[in-house]
Design an enzyme around this catalytic site. Structure first.
Site, PDB file in Angstrom:
ATOM      1  N   HIS A   1       0.842  -1.201   0.000  1.00 12.96           N
ATOM      2  CA  HIS A   1       0.000   0.000   0.000  1.00 12.96           C
ATOM      3  C   HIS A   1       0.872   1.243   0.000  1.00 12.96           C
ATOM      4  O   HIS A   1       1.758   1.389   0.863  1.00 12.96           O
ATOM      5  CB  HIS A   1      -0.929  -0.018   1.220  1.00 12.96           C
ATOM      6  CG  HIS A   1      -2.058  -0.996   1.078  1.00 12.96           C
ATOM      7  ND1 HIS A   1      -2.567  -1.722   2.123  1.00 12.96           N
ATOM      8  CD2 HIS A   1      -2.773  -1.361  -0.037  1.00 12.96           C
ATOM      9  CE1 HIS A   1      -3.553  -2.494   1.666  1.00 12.96           C
ATOM     10  NE2 HIS A   1      -3.695  -2.296   0.373  1.00 12.96           N
TER      11      HIS A   1
ATOM     12  N   GLU B   1       1.660   3.471   3.005  1.00 10.90           N
ATOM     13  CA  GLU B   1       2.248   2.751   4.137  1.00 10.90           C
ATOM     14  C   GLU B   1       3.746   2.547   3.882  1.00 10.90           C
ATOM     15  O   GLU B   1       4.353   1.570   4.323  1.00 10.90           O
ATOM     16  CB  GLU B   1       1.492   1.422   4.322  1.00 10.90           C
ATOM     17  CG  GLU B   1       0.000   1.677   4.565  1.00 10.90           C
ATOM     18  CD  GLU B   1      -0.889   0.430   4.519  1.00 10.90           C
ATOM     19  OE1 GLU B   1      -0.350  -0.687   4.502  1.00 10.90           O
ATOM     20  OE2 GLU B   1      -2.118   0.599   4.493  1.00 10.90           O
TER      21      GLU B   1
ATOM     22  N   HIS C   1       2.370  -3.804   6.813  1.00 10.64           N
ATOM     23  CA  HIS C   1       1.438  -2.708   6.542  1.00 10.64           C
ATOM     24  C   HIS C   1       1.427  -1.764   7.750  1.00 10.64           C
ATOM     25  O   HIS C   1       2.026  -2.051   8.779  1.00 10.64           O
ATOM     26  CB  HIS C   1       0.024  -3.268   6.331  1.00 10.64           C
ATOM     27  CG  HIS C   1      -0.139  -4.050   5.056  1.00 10.64           C
ATOM     28  ND1 HIS C   1      -0.874  -3.587   3.995  1.00 10.64           N
ATOM     29  CD2 HIS C   1       0.338  -5.272   4.681  1.00 10.64           C
ATOM     30  CE1 HIS C   1      -0.842  -4.485   3.019  1.00 10.64           C
ATOM     31  NE2 HIS C   1      -0.121  -5.511   3.405  1.00 10.64           N
TER      32      HIS C   1
ATOM     33  N   GLU D   1       0.215  -5.086  10.970  1.00  8.58           N
ATOM     34  CA  GLU D   1      -0.125  -3.657  10.898  1.00  8.58           C
ATOM     35  C   GLU D   1       0.704  -2.918  11.950  1.00  8.58           C
ATOM     36  O   GLU D   1       0.419  -2.986  13.143  1.00  8.58           O
ATOM     37  CB  GLU D   1      -1.621  -3.454  11.165  1.00  8.58           C
ATOM     38  CG  GLU D   1      -2.537  -4.152  10.165  1.00  8.58           C
ATOM     39  CD  GLU D   1      -2.678  -3.397   8.836  1.00  8.58           C
ATOM     40  OE1 GLU D   1      -2.050  -2.331   8.681  1.00  8.58           O
ATOM     41  OE2 GLU D   1      -3.415  -3.887   7.968  1.00  8.58           O
TER      42      GLU D   1
END
Ligand SMILES: [Zn+2]
Length: 396
Positions: free
Chosen positions: A162, A165, A307, A366
């Site tokens: 992403h 990110e 991420h 994450e």
């Protein structure tokens, strides 16, 4: 650092002379026969660079070596044309310098150019590190895989699927730099001995899966059409791309994998945009294809997709993950303080596809907390967590 083989030299002599493991010297010189060096042959010594020095009054090879904690023969080796008994004041000689500093700063705006510069620097100092182009982005940027280690246990880590990110890329690169520093300086990382992990594992890194997207977030609109007009339209005319997750064609690369893709297709946007569009068919995008091909080729034992944000470790998919997946997730949680979570209502991600196809552990981590893109003030914390997870992934 390059040296030229002399009569009687051997890899083992160089290893002792520079205090660098022989296997790293051999791995840095893939084309040589380590048991049969030939005079005049060029050998690269990893973890060393050379600098120059001007001879001053009273200098001898002995005193110069003594001051710098070098063997006299190391000085002779990098100065093959200098006669140590006939030094003259002002004469320039070469000095070998052990690299004990980081090349990767990490805590900075980390676009594609910066990433490629750091890769080049690391490859120069640590030629046992391998780089491979596994595909090209929509706009033609190389997607680079870096590999380190000679073992059969293959562990994969990727970042910046992403675009916004992107902080995950310098976190991975900082880990790699610390790993390389550690094995060339007989050190440890978090008290883990990386010399033995180098023998038993192979770490595959794709630090920047989505280089076009990262550059869009960090550098703004590209010059090249049709991408310039398209992304501007998809971003509703705004030149602020800080919320952009997709690739340059407005496809969310982590919604592209054939693992429940139809579920995402039915409920996610059906036109290109900053985020969530799964594309018109699975693996339609070159970046996702490159990752799928790499994963099919390498036979990874486990994979980790980095991420931001949330401080969460996702480790399940449709109950298809093996029991060890939770054990490893708990170790990741121990070393980071992050929350392990088995499932979430999400499909078509890279780790989902990996678990479904191989029934091996796959993770989406994450990092950090807040609104993407996370500020660089979180970099040290994210890099620390990333280090803990990559090491655990290698030793578990
Ligand atoms: Zn993400």
């Amino acid at each position: 650092m390059e040296i030229s083989v002399r009569q009687g030299d051997s890899i083992w002599h160089y290893s002792q002379l520079f205090d660098i493991p022989a296997n790293l010297i051999i791995d840095s010189n893939q084309s040589i026969n380590p048991n049969q060096l030939s005079i005049g042959q060029t050998i690269v010594i990893p973890g060393f660079v050379t600098t120059t020095y001007k001879i001053q009054s009273g200098d001898t090879f002995w005193s110069i070596a003594q001051k710098r904690n070098l063997a006299i023969d190391a000085l002779k080796l990098v100065n093959p044309t200098v006669n140590p008994t006939m030094l003259s004041i002002g004469q320039t000689i070469n000095l070998p310098v052990r690299v004990t500093w980081r090349v990767v700063n990490g805590k900075e705006k980390y676009d594609y150019t910066k990433f490629q510069e750091d890769v080049r620097e690391l490859l120069k100092i640590y030629p046992f590190l391998l780089a491979e182009t596994i595909g090209t982005s929509v706009m033609g940027k190389n997607i680079t895989e870096l590999r380190v280690g000679k073992g059969s246990k293959r562990v994969h880590v990727n970042g910046s699927f992403h675009a916004n990110e992107w902080i995950t890329t310098p976190a991975i690169m900082s880990f790699l730099n610390d790993y390389l520093l550690s094995i060339t300086n007989q050190g440890t990382l978090n008290s883990v001995n990386l010399e033995s992990l180098y023998q038993t594992t192979m770490l595959s890194l794709v630090p920047m899966v989505n280089p076009d997207g990262v550059n869009l977030v960090l550098n703004g609109l590209p010059e090249q059409e049709p991408y310039r007009s398209e992304v501007l339209a998809w971003n509703n005319g705004s030149r602020d791309f800080s919320k952009w997750k997709a690739n340059i064609r407005g496809v969310d690369l982590n919604n592209q994998f054939p693992a429940g893709w139809e579920i995402e297709k039915a409920r996610k946007p059906n036109t290109p945009g900053p985020r969530d569009f799964p594309g018109t068919y699975p693996l339609s995008e070159p970046e996702a294809q490159a990752m799928a091909n790499l994963t099919r080729t390498r036979d990874f034992k486990r994979v980790n997709a980095f991420h931001t944000q949330g401080q969460v470790i996702y480790y399940g998919f449709n109950d298809q993950e093996p029991p060890i997946a939770e054990v490893i997730a708990n170790e990741y949680a121990n070393v980071t303080g992050y929350q392990p979570v088995k499932t979430v209502d999400s499909y078509a991600g890279y780790k989902d596809w990996f678990i479904q196809e191989w029934r091996r552990p796959g993770y989406t981590v994450e990092f950090g907390r807040g609104l993407n893109p996370l500020p660089l003030s979180q970099f040290n914390e994210i890099a620390r967590a990333a280090r803990g997870i990559i090491l655990a992934s290698l030793y578990m």
